[in-house]
Design an enzyme around this catalytic site. Structure first.
Site, short mmCIF file in Angstrom:
data_model
loop_
_atom_site.label_atom_id
_atom_site.label_comp_id
_atom_site.label_asym_id
_atom_site.label_seq_id
_atom_site.Cartn_x
_atom_site.Cartn_y
_atom_site.Cartn_z
N TYR A 174 0.91 -1.21 -0.03
CA TYR A 174 -0.10 0.13 -0.20
C TYR A 174 0.98 1.32 0.19
O TYR A 174 0.32 2.44 -0.73
CB TYR A 174 -0.90 -0.15 1.19
CG TYR A 174 -2.12 -0.46 0.88
CD1 TYR A 174 -2.37 -1.85 0.81
CD2 TYR A 174 -3.45 -0.12 1.24
CE1 TYR A 174 -3.55 -2.55 0.57
CE2 TYR A 174 -4.59 -0.47 0.95
CZ TYR A 174 -4.66 -1.76 0.66
OH TYR A 174 -6.13 -2.47 0.44
N LYS A 233 3.18 -15.19 1.86
CA LYS A 233 3.44 -15.84 0.71
C LYS A 233 5.00 -16.31 0.88
O LYS A 233 5.86 -15.69 -0.07
CB LYS A 233 3.34 -15.47 -0.50
CG LYS A 233 1.66 -15.50 -0.80
CD LYS A 233 0.85 -16.82 -1.24
CE LYS A 233 1.52 -17.12 -2.71
NZ LYS A 233 1.01 -18.51 -3.12
N ASP A 253 -2.65 -18.07 0.47
CA ASP A 253 -3.74 -18.60 -0.48
C ASP A 253 -4.41 -19.83 0.21
O ASP A 253 -5.48 -19.80 0.29
CB ASP A 253 -3.09 -18.99 -1.79
CG ASP A 253 -1.72 -19.72 -1.68
OD1 ASP A 253 -1.32 -19.75 -0.76
OD2 ASP A 253 -1.46 -20.29 -2.75
N ASP A 309 -6.51 -7.12 3.68
CA ASP A 309 -7.47 -6.57 2.94
C ASP A 309 -8.50 -7.54 2.43
O ASP A 309 -9.67 -7.72 2.72
CB ASP A 309 -6.98 -5.48 1.95
CG ASP A 309 -8.17 -4.76 1.36
OD1 ASP A 309 -8.96 -4.45 2.19
OD2 ASP A 309 -8.14 -4.80 0.02
N ASP A 357 -12.38 -9.22 4.07
CA ASP A 357 -13.52 -9.31 3.41
C ASP A 357 -13.89 -10.75 3.36
O ASP A 357 -14.91 -10.89 3.54
CB ASP A 357 -13.21 -8.64 2.05
CG ASP A 357 -13.49 -7.11 1.78
OD1 ASP A 357 -13.58 -6.50 2.92
OD2 ASP A 357 -14.06 -6.80 0.71
#
Ligand code: IPM
Ligand code: MG
Length: 368
Positions: free
Chosen positions: A142, A192, A225, A249, A253
């Site tokens: 970001y 990751k 993932d 983020d 959600d």
């Protein structure tokens, strides 16, 4: 003790409507519990842009730095899509997060009993769910440099940089371990590390902080993932999840929707302690500005009201009053009070935004 101060930034879309309901709860606390707040209000996002040509005025930024807590509604809307990136409504929110250094974003995903039919997943997978995602909020892709859209030869290149320092990882890891000790004593860290160096460092630092300072907390690591997959397969395996800004983020959600409605979930963004010992803090619902229903009295104010409850708990040491607000919300839901987003296939008559606020105030009255 000085009166605790609260800066309210309703923002755009449904922000002002849901914030009006929070005002009712704040007023109730003053009238019925003698807990008076010094409340000021200002603009953020598109609303600030319309007035000042910037999504966050410097004076507002300065005020946010001084108060005990900021409560934000939502920012953004289609009207602002055409604006230059540097003045988009979202930049106002990102500036607040960055300059207040709110590195730990707490996003609880809790399934209310009355709503366990609402999830797209089977009831037994989500009933009783109570997890806490802690998202790093002030670094990563970001904010990393270099960034931008550049010309390389005769084509354009879009560039963003994932960057984490050891200390940035360490401080959010500590927030996660501290939180876990107050809950189920379990942290799962997601990155990751199989493809990103920043992920390798993330994994190492989280493990080091654990071994040195929190060996009593159960720690596991997961690729982000696979984490997404496990969150949908069996979310109750998790207690606290700690992850970086971008993965957080996405995963928050996903976790929010497990519970059935994005309109229900609050968040707290916390920084380092100020001189008075309280952490720098901003509270906001996880949902956005929902421009499609703005101004129609359809929005669910619960996420914003629960964000205020988090402020009571984390900024003002009023955990009992926070419990009271959360129980009032549970009660109205158990009583079948529903805004439009909570209507099941069986239908019924939804209450308006203010109808939900009034029902929660009535439930608070009944709690005395
Ligand atoms: C969130 C939002 C923000 C983000 C946007 C509005 C900048 O999606 O708080 O999750 O990407 O962080
Ligand atoms: Mg988001």
């Amino acid at each position: 003790m000085t009166t605790p101060s609260l800066l309210i930034l309703p923002g755009d879309g449904i922000g002002p409507e849901v914030m009006a309901e929070v005002r009712k709860i704040i007023d109730w606390m003053g009238a019925k519990r003698g807990l008076v707040f010094d409340v000021s209000e200002d603009l953020v996002g598109g609303a600030a842009y319309d007035k000042h040509g910037t999504p966050l005025h410097d004076d507002t930024m300065a005020k946010a730095q001084e108060v005990d807590a900021v409560l934000l509604g939502a920012v953004g809307g289609p009207k602002y899509d055409v604006l230059d990136f540097s003045v988009k409504p979202e930049r106002g929110l990102l500036r607040l997060r960055k300059e207040m250094d709110l590195y730990a974003n707490l996003r609880p995903a809790q399934c209310f009993d009355a709503l366990s039919d609402f999830s797209s997943l089977k009831k037994e997978v989500v009933a009783g769910l109570d997890i806490m995602i802690i998202r790093e909020l002030t670094s990563g892709v970001y904010f990393g440099e270099p960034r931008g859209i550049k010309k390389e030869g005769n084509e354009r290149v879009g560039i963003n940089t994932q960057r984490y320092t050891e200390s940035e990882i360490a401080r959010v890891a500590r927030s996660a371990f501290e939180m876990a000790r107050k809950r189920g004593n379990k942290v799962c860290s997601m990155e990751k590390a199989n493809v990103m160096e920043s992920g390798i460092l993330w994994r190492d630092v989280v493990q080091e902080i654990h071994d040195a300072e929190y060996p009593d907390v159960e720690l596991s690591h997961m690729y982000a993932d696979a984490g997404a997959m496990q969150l949908t397969r069996w979310p109750k395996q998790f207690d606290v999840i700690v992850t970086d800004n971008l993965f957080g983020d996405l995963l928050s959600d996903l976790a929010a929707m497990l519970t059935g409605s994005l309109g229900m979930l609050p968040s707290a963004s916390l920084g380092a302690p100020m001189a008075n010992g309280r952490p720098k803090a901003l509270y906001e619902p996880v949902h956005g500005s929902a421009p499609d229903i703005a101004g129609q009295g359809k929005a669910n104010p619960i996420a914003c009201i629960l964000s205020f409850a988090m402020a009571l708990r984390y900024s003002f040491d009023m955990g009992e009053e926070a419990d009271r607000v959360e129980k009032a919300v549970e009660k109205v839901l158990a009583d079948g009070v529903r805004t439009a987003d909570l209507m099941g296939p069986e239908g019924g008559v939804p209450v308006s935004t203010s109808g939900m606020g009034d029902a929660i105030v009535a439930a608070l009255d009944a709690s005395l």
